[in-house]
Design an enzyme around this catalytic site. Structure first.
Site, mmCIF file in Angstrom:
data_model
loop_
_atom_site.group_PDB
_atom_site.id
_atom_site.type_symbol
_atom_site.label_atom_id
_atom_site.label_comp_id
_atom_site.label_asym_id
_atom_site.label_seq_id
_atom_site.Cartn_x
_atom_site.Cartn_y
_atom_site.Cartn_z
ATOM 1 N N ASP A 159 0.840 -1.242 0.043
ATOM 2 C CA ASP A 159 0.081 0.054 0.077
ATOM 3 C C ASP A 159 1.032 1.298 0.100
ATOM 4 O OD1 ASP A 159 -2.134 1.867 0.206
ATOM 5 O OD2 ASP A 159 -1.995 1.471 2.547
HETATM 6 C C1 SPV Z 1 -6.667 1.639 4.694
HETATM 7 O O1 SPV Z 1 -7.333 0.768 5.040
HETATM 8 O O2 SPV Z 1 -6.016 1.356 3.666
HETATM 9 C C2 SPV Z 1 -6.374 2.824 5.515
HETATM 10 C C3 SPV Z 1 -6.256 2.842 6.929
HETATM 11 O O3 SPV Z 1 -6.000 3.824 4.984
HETATM 12 S S1 SPV Z 1 -4.861 2.282 7.483
HETATM 13 O O4 SPV Z 1 -4.356 1.076 6.925
HETATM 14 O O5 SPV Z 1 -5.194 2.313 8.863
HETATM 15 O O6 SPV Z 1 -4.113 3.676 7.232
HETATM 16 MG MG MG Z 2 -5.370 3.609 2.841
#
Ligand code: SPV
Ligand code: MG
Length: 333
Positions: free
Chosen positions: A72
């Protein structure tokens, strides 16, 4: 699957705001594909004589990326995210909140807003970090905050292109993630509220909810000073000693359980792979697998088979009527 409760995109856009107006809170669960969307949506439990269910779904950048085997970190592109969002929308009817990452530059954000609203998404949350961002749950990652005035401009640009007042643009404060503290978060919240944001999400990756509660308390004063109170959003992944009920009592209006469907699926898949290897057959894996019949029912296979049978029966009846009509007309001659 053919969704049992059909909604138009515009009805769906409005459904989140309606839920919050009606109940004061929306309880949201993450989904990363069609199947997890169906399961999150249809989950029901009975507790104290009440039926409990989630009010909507969260399309997360973390779990959309992870389900593609990717990090991510602004790797999965917008078109790919839209594809996942559309896949979930296609088989569900509850409101969806989309994780818009940083939203890109204002022109990109305008297109994103337009696209999401057209599809029937109810809200997008964007975070005040600079592109390319890193996931906020990694406390070791370096996190750079966006200039708050530039972020406020982006919020304003999004609000200007949204057609419906019900489509919500929510500002996510990353001050606590970047170590900038509660005062910085409040200062930014003020600028985003003045720019027209529909909601404020305060994020934290600490297990201690102290800063979150401090922010929520100060938010009341800030909003009464500004004369407007955008909804307050929590993602209690790390501080989940705090219950949903306690979050509501502290003023939160949207609670997002942001990654649990993916994390649960990950563990279950890991377990089943090891069980098959160890057992030398899939027999021992049966207890940890849903029967295929259940999958059939969930994704609408059973409905197709039922309809096939109904169509075959009505075709037979029609053919029967037609041949007896032919026979009948023949016998008259
Ligand atoms: C996601 O679920 O991608 C978020 C929340 O942005 S977190 O992973 O806590 O940043
Ligand atoms: Mg996110």
């Amino acid at each position: 699957m053919i969704v049992e409760k059909r909604v138009t995109p515009s009805e769906r856009v409005s459904a989140l705001k309606e839920c919050i107006d009606r109940k004061g809170v929306a309880l949201i669960l993450e989904a990363h594909n069609g199947l997890s969307g169906i399961l999150a949506e249809k989950a029901r439990v009975q507790k104290n004589g009440q039926t409990l269910e989630f009010d909507g779904l969260w399309e997360s950048s973390l779990t959309d990326s992870a389900s593609k085997g990717l990090p991510d970190a602004s790797i999965v592109g917008c078109d790919s995210r839209i594809h996942t969002i559309d896949e979930i929308l296609n088989v569900t009817y509850k409101p969806i909140i989309v994780d818009g990452d940083t939203g890109g530059e204002p022109a990109q954000f305008e297109y994103l807003v337009q696209n999401l609203e057209r599809l029937g998404v109810s809200a997008v949350i964007i975070e005040d970090k600079v592109y390319p961002k890193r996931n906020s749950l990694d406390a070791t990652a370096s996190q750079t905050l966006e200039d708050p005035a530039a972020f406020a401009d982006k919020i304003q640009a999004g609000k200007e292109v949204a057609l419906s007042d019900d489509f919500m643009i929510i500002s996510r404060l990353e001050s606590l993630i970047a170590g900038a503290g509660v005062a910085d978060a409040l200062d930014r919240a003020e600028q985003y509220i003045l720019a027209g944001t529909d909601g404020i999400m305060i994020h934290s990756n600490k297990s201690d909810p102290k800063e979150i509660l401090e922010f929520a308390d100060a938010y009341k004063g800030l909003c009464s000073r500004l004369g407007r109170r955008p909804v307050l959003v929590s993602v209690p992944t790390t501080y989940n000693t705090l219950s949903d009920e306690q979050l509501v009592a502290n003023g939160f209006n949207i609670i997002i359980h942001a990654n649990h469907m993916l994390r649960a699926a990950y563990k279950a898949m890991e377990e089943v792979a090891a069980t098959i290897l160890t057992g030398g057959s899939s027999l021992d894996a049966n207890p940890v697998c849903a029967p295929v019949s259940e999958i059939f029912a969930c994704v609408g296979h059973d409905r197709i088979i039922r309809k096939d049978k109904e169509r075959a029966t009505s075709k037979r009846l029609l053919n029967g009527k037609a041949s007896s009509a032919v026979l009948g007309s023949g016998s008259q001659r």
